[in-house]
Design a protein around this motif. Structure first.
Motif, PDB file in Angstrom:
ATOM      1  N   THR A  96       0.837  -1.203   0.000  1.00  0.00           N
ATOM      2  CA  THR A  96       0.000   0.000   0.000  1.00  0.00           C
ATOM      3  C   THR A  96       0.868   1.248   0.000  1.00  0.00           C
ATOM      4  N   ALA A  97       1.861   1.285   0.869  1.00  0.00           N
ATOM      5  CA  ALA A  97       2.758   2.447   0.923  1.00  0.00           C
ATOM      6  C   ALA A  97       3.512   2.611  -0.395  1.00  0.00           C
ATOM      7  N   GLN A  98       3.934   1.508  -0.987  1.00  0.00           N
ATOM      8  CA  GLN A  98       4.659   1.582  -2.252  1.00  0.00           C
ATOM      9  C   GLN A  98       3.775   2.196  -3.345  1.00  0.00           C
ATOM     10  N   ILE A  99       2.527   1.784  -3.398  1.00  0.00           N
ATOM     11  CA  ILE A  99       1.602   2.343  -4.396  1.00  0.00           C
ATOM     12  C   ILE A  99       1.390   3.830  -4.166  1.00  0.00           C
ATOM     13  N   LEU A 100       1.161   4.222  -2.908  1.00  0.00           N
ATOM     14  CA  LEU A 100       0.947   5.648  -2.612  1.00  0.00           C
ATOM     15  C   LEU A 100       2.177   6.481  -2.949  1.00  0.00           C
ATOM     16  N   LEU A 101       3.362   5.953  -2.666  1.00  0.00           N
ATOM     17  CA  LEU A 101       4.587   6.688  -2.995  1.00  0.00           C
ATOM     18  C   LEU A 101       4.798   6.763  -4.509  1.00  0.00           C
ATOM     19  N   LYS A 102       4.492   5.701  -5.203  1.00  0.00           N
ATOM     20  CA  LYS A 102       4.642   5.697  -6.662  1.00  0.00           C
ATOM     21  C   LYS A 102       3.752   6.757  -7.299  1.00  0.00           C
ATOM     22  N   GLN A 103       2.556   6.948  -6.739  1.00  0.00           N
ATOM     23  CA  GLN A 103       1.651   7.989  -7.238  1.00  0.00           C
ATOM     24  C   GLN A 103       2.263   9.380  -7.093  1.00  0.00           C
ATOM     25  N   LYS A 104       3.164   9.520  -6.125  1.00  0.00           N
ATOM     26  CA  LYS A 104       3.827  10.806  -5.887  1.00  0.00           C
ATOM     27  C   LYS A 104       5.206  10.865  -6.554  1.00  0.00           C
ATOM     28  N   ASN A 105       5.510   9.868  -7.404  1.00  0.00           N
ATOM     29  CA  ASN A 105       6.810   9.766  -8.087  1.00  0.00           C
ATOM     30  C   ASN A 105       7.981   9.678  -7.113  1.00  0.00           C
ATOM     31  N   ILE A 106       7.786   8.926  -6.052  1.00  0.00           N
ATOM     32  CA  ILE A 106       8.844   8.717  -5.065  1.00  0.00           C
ATOM     33  C   ILE A 106       9.241   7.246  -5.092  1.00  0.00           C
ATOM     34  N   SER A 107      10.516   6.993  -5.295  1.00  0.00           N
ATOM     35  CA  SER A 107      11.032   5.626  -5.380  1.00  0.00           C
ATOM     36  C   SER A 107      11.044   4.953  -4.016  1.00  0.00           C
ATOM     37  N   LEU A 122       8.992 -21.538   9.568  1.00  0.00           N
ATOM     38  CA  LEU A 122       9.430 -20.379   8.801  1.00  0.00           C
ATOM     39  C   LEU A 122       8.331 -19.313   8.817  1.00  0.00           C
ATOM     40  N   ILE A 123       8.703 -18.107   9.153  1.00  0.00           N
ATOM     41  CA  ILE A 123       7.766 -16.984   9.086  1.00  0.00           C
ATOM     42  C   ILE A 123       8.389 -15.884   8.239  1.00  0.00           C
ATOM     43  N   ALA A 124       7.541 -15.087   7.630  1.00  0.00           N
ATOM     44  CA  ALA A 124       7.996 -14.063   6.698  1.00  0.00           C
ATOM     45  C   ALA A 124       7.608 -12.669   7.180  1.00  0.00           C
ATOM     46  N   HIS A 125       8.294 -11.689   6.627  1.00  0.00           N
ATOM     47  CA  HIS A 125       8.016 -10.294   6.946  1.00  0.00           C
ATOM     48  C   HIS A 125       8.349  -9.441   5.723  1.00  0.00           C
ATOM     49  N   ALA A 126       7.629  -8.345   5.575  1.00  0.00           N
ATOM     50  CA  ALA A 126       7.885  -7.400   4.488  1.00  0.00           C
ATOM     51  C   ALA A 126       8.031  -6.008   5.084  1.00  0.00           C
ATOM     52  N   TRP A 127       8.931  -5.228   4.497  1.00  0.00           N
ATOM     53  CA  TRP A 127       9.078  -3.840   4.915  1.00  0.00           C
ATOM     54  C   TRP A 127       9.407  -2.999   3.691  1.00  0.00           C
ATOM     55  N   LEU A 128       9.173  -1.699   3.820  1.00  0.00           N
ATOM     56  CA  LEU A 128       9.380  -0.787   2.701  1.00  0.00           C
ATOM     57  C   LEU A 128      10.310   0.340   3.127  1.00  0.00           C
ATOM     58  N   ARG A 129      11.292   0.601   2.275  1.00  0.00           N
ATOM     59  CA  ARG A 129      12.230   1.700   2.497  1.00  0.00           C
ATOM     60  C   ARG A 129      12.087   2.712   1.371  1.00  0.00           C
ATOM     61  N   SER A 130      12.156   3.973   1.727  1.00  0.00           N
ATOM     62  CA  SER A 130      12.218   5.049   0.747  1.00  0.00           C
ATOM     63  C   SER A 130      13.247   6.037   1.273  1.00  0.00           C
ATOM     64  N   GLY A 131      14.230   6.340   0.437  1.00  0.00           N
ATOM     65  CA  GLY A 131      15.347   7.135   0.919  1.00  0.00           C
ATOM     66  C   GLY A 131      16.079   6.332   1.977  1.00  0.00           C
ATOM     67  N   LEU A 132      16.384   6.951   3.089  1.00  0.00           N
ATOM     68  CA  LEU A 132      17.032   6.247   4.198  1.00  0.00           C
ATOM     69  C   LEU A 132      16.036   5.753   5.238  1.00  0.00           C
ATOM     70  N   ASP A 133      14.765   6.087   5.044  1.00  0.00           N
ATOM     71  CA  ASP A 133      13.743   5.776   6.041  1.00  0.00           C
ATOM     72  C   ASP A 133      13.004   4.484   5.737  1.00  0.00           C
ATOM     73  N   ILE A 134      12.754   3.704   6.787  1.00  0.00           N
ATOM     74  CA  ILE A 134      11.891   2.533   6.674  1.00  0.00           C
ATOM     75  C   ILE A 134      10.470   3.035   6.911  1.00  0.00           C
ATOM     76  N   ILE A 135       9.625   2.881   5.918  1.00  0.00           N
ATOM     77  CA  ILE A 135       8.274   3.437   5.962  1.00  0.00           C
ATOM     78  C   ILE A 135       7.314   2.511   6.701  1.00  0.00           C
ATOM     79  N   THR A 136       7.404   1.216   6.430  1.00  0.00           N
ATOM     80  CA  THR A 136       6.563   0.234   7.113  1.00  0.00           C
ATOM     81  C   THR A 136       7.428  -0.943   7.549  1.00  0.00           C
ATOM     82  N   GLY A 137       7.053  -1.578   8.645  1.00  0.00           N
ATOM     83  CA  GLY A 137       7.693  -2.807   9.091  1.00  0.00           C
ATOM     84  C   GLY A 137       9.042  -2.664   9.756  1.00  0.00           C
ATOM     85  N   GLU A 138       9.386  -1.476  10.209  1.00  0.00           N
ATOM     86  CA  GLU A 138      10.733  -1.228  10.747  1.00  0.00           C
ATOM     87  C   GLU A 138      11.014  -2.003  12.030  1.00  0.00           C
ATOM     88  N   ARG A 139      10.089  -1.964  12.981  1.00  0.00           N
ATOM     89  CA  ARG A 139      10.348  -2.600  14.278  1.00  0.00           C
ATOM     90  C   ARG A 139      10.657  -4.084  14.162  1.00  0.00           C
TER      91      ARG A 139
END
Length: 159
Positions: A96-107, A122-139
């Protein structure tokens, strides 16, 4: 009675924010629903084609305006995800964050990681980074070993 009180409190907060922020919250809510549906009913190999270039990373540089937007998107996605009637965990948030950022032309770069729990499952996790900041899933990301990354390189408009 307690749930009703919490609902009214959230509704009150919602009506206090700006119209523009309300629209973004509603958009994020709808996107989380579509992504959750896709995760449940579409093969992941097809979903992943829309996340970006495999084994690539986006730039770590963002201007101050872009950093402000990424922080706001992170807040919006985390807020909305707590209030959906469907499960909106890490992958839903990151996409969701990736889509919203893409709409704003932010990689951004979507990361997937794995670890084993106490039962050796086995368990999985996903997180999103933009610039130097982790936008989701940082903790949670610290406990996971990165196994894949997908860079979404937005094209910046020349000034």
């Amino acid at each position: 009675m307690k749930k009703l009180y919490q609902f009214v409190k959230k509704l009150y907060k919602f009506f206090k924010i700006s119209f523009r922020d309300k629209m973004i919250l509603i958009e994020a809510f709808c996107i989380t629903g579509m992504i959750r549906f896709a995760i449940l009913f579409i093969d992941f190999s097809k979903i992943v084609k829309f996340t970006g270039n495999y084994k690539e990373e986006s730039s770590e540089y963002l201007c101050e305006t872009e950093r402000f937007i990424t922080k706001k998107v992170g807040w919006i996605v985390n807020t909305v995800s707590k209030n959906t009637p469907w499960e909106s965990k890490c992958l839903v948030k990151a996409l969701t964050a990736q889509i919203l950022l893409k709409q704003k032309n932010i990689s951004s770069t979507l990361y997937l990681g794995v670890t084993k729990n106490k039962q050796n499952k086995l368990i999985a996790h996903a997180w999103l980074r933009s610039g130097l900041d982790i936008i989701t899933g940082e903790r949670e990301k610290i406990n996971f070993t990165e196994v894949a990354k997908f860079a979404n390189h937005s094209r910046r408009k020349s000034l």
